[in-house]
Scaffold this active site. Sequence first.
Site, PDB file in Angstrom:
ATOM      1  N   SER A  23       0.822  -1.199   0.000  1.00 46.20           N
ATOM      2  CA  SER A  23       0.000   0.000   0.000  1.00 46.20           C
ATOM      3  C   SER A  23       0.865   1.260   0.000  1.00 46.20           C
ATOM      4  O   SER A  23       1.734   1.398  -0.865  1.00 46.20           O
ATOM      5  CB  SER A  23      -0.958  -0.041   1.206  1.00 46.20           C
ATOM      6  OG  SER A  23      -1.959   0.928   1.091  1.00 46.20           O
ATOM      7  N   ASP A  71      -8.462  -4.933  -6.662  1.00 42.53           N
ATOM      8  CA  ASP A  71      -8.156  -3.753  -5.844  1.00 42.53           C
ATOM      9  C   ASP A  71      -8.422  -2.488  -6.658  1.00 42.53           C
ATOM     10  O   ASP A  71      -7.796  -2.276  -7.702  1.00 42.53           O
ATOM     11  CB  ASP A  71      -6.689  -3.824  -5.406  1.00 42.53           C
ATOM     12  CG  ASP A  71      -6.228  -2.569  -4.682  1.00 42.53           C
ATOM     13  OD1 ASP A  71      -7.086  -1.776  -4.233  1.00 42.53           O
ATOM     14  OD2 ASP A  71      -5.003  -2.385  -4.559  1.00 42.53           O
ATOM     15  N   HIS A  83      -7.067  -5.347  -1.746  1.00 41.96           N
ATOM     16  CA  HIS A  83      -6.040  -4.494  -1.149  1.00 41.96           C
ATOM     17  C   HIS A  83      -5.952  -4.834   0.348  1.00 41.96           C
ATOM     18  O   HIS A  83      -6.822  -4.462   1.128  1.00 41.96           O
ATOM     19  CB  HIS A  83      -6.440  -3.027  -1.312  1.00 41.96           C
ATOM     20  CG  HIS A  83      -5.378  -2.042  -0.981  1.00 41.96           C
ATOM     21  ND1 HIS A  83      -4.522  -1.530  -1.918  1.00 41.96           N
ATOM     22  CD2 HIS A  83      -5.024  -1.461   0.183  1.00 41.96           C
ATOM     23  CE1 HIS A  83      -3.698  -0.669  -1.358  1.00 41.96           C
ATOM     24  NE2 HIS A  83      -3.985  -0.614  -0.079  1.00 41.96           N
TER      25      HIS A  83
END
Length: 487
Positions: A196, A411, A464
């Site tokens: 991330s 994601d 994610h």
Amino acid sequence: MRAIRFPGGELWWWMLVILLLCCRFSSSSLPLIAAATAAAEERVVTHLPGFEGPLPFHLRTGYVEVDEGNGVHLFYYFIPSERSPADDPLMLWLSGGPGCSSLTGLVYQIGPLGFDLHGYMDGLPKLVYRPESWTKLSNIIFLDSPVGAGFSYSITVQGYKSSDTKAVNQILIFLRKWFDKHPEFLSNPLYIGGDSYSGMIVPTVTSGIANGKHVGSEPSLNLKGYLVGNPLTDSSIDGPSKIPFAHRMALISDQIYEVYKKSCSVGDSSYQSVQCTNSLNAIHECVKDIFPFHVLEPLCSYASPHPYNFLKLKLNSGVREMQQLQDNTAEGLHLSEISTQCRTAEYTLSRLWANDATVREALGIHKGTVPAWLRCNTSIPYTKDIQSSVKYHLDVTTKGYRSLVYSGDHDMVVPYIGTQSWIRSLNFSIVDDWRPWYVNGQVAGYTTSYSNNLTFTTVKGAGHTAPEYQPRQCLAMMARWFAGDRL
């Protein structure tokens, strides 16, 4: 009446300021901080509240001071490899946010612990052993960075002011000091990893090591490469990729997408601007009730008072805003108020667990330093002063270090489309063209290998971040990559 809570917004920050001022001016409080910083910096943890019996793996926790002037201490969890600590790689793992605790990686993503959503032990959420842990392949340091994340703290208010570059420099100092205390791991292959928002930090830290910054003393570190998952890399690339991703996922129609491409192209006429705005509004109406961390998961009811704004996410990175919404909304709810279909139900368990006094005692947390633990602390005064990490990817890979970039293909926070775009901008030649890779005879994703030892892969069905959704496939991916095998 709902109890007063510390986790969100400015309240957390002002409570911290008050606490630090009290510690500064109260003679009775000063010994507390002094004793804490003078305490043993690493401890062996054999039992954890919420886990039945002794831990089936080795765990050490500790602090490293990375800013003596401000008393900045970064907290870490270290788990030696469950296979062969002396021979297996050593990986530093950084969580995203910025401001998310590395307990996220340890419990929800790649570590050997997980929460039993329906189980409690002595009043605490029950912990269970996760067999898909990457500690079966590697020694892993889970680091709470930047300061203010997890159990990392500063004894001054000034010390909490952080940024991308400051966090990178403190991580490099951390590594040098950690290896000074653990020279037995100097010869192990070293990898820097994260996901991330740490997509901005991991390549920069790796570049710093490769160029001898802070960690250039002899003997040098045995750096081999780095890996980033669902990585934010350049918001000018990652942000706009959300819309073509939504089109590919059939969340917006061909007609809406074509109007968007035409009206929002480069130009400055007022007509074009109005058309573009209308197009974005139409897209927003289509995706406003989609959960962007995984487009197939439900958008949980707890988020309904503050719906995700897709247009805002298009124009910004989106990661911090969405994470703040997800955590701050959940922190004010009891677990019973959150549907078990919601991933945040599991995230809330970590808050209940990490704020328990017996847990803090077991982990060796310095008393009086973190009034309320947050999985993701978005109140840190943090400056995003690295606009793009592409140049650091280029620097490290052209020096010959290995790199793995992977994305969950569902994601919409950091879509794989944007990741592929910046990888193509490196202008590396393709060594192994786009093809499926398999786990137990089933397609686990798709992969491409480039020159300069760069591998990109998708993880089928993952969001994610990828290991949270497909742990078995991601463990297989890492086993092959660490071994230097084709995926």
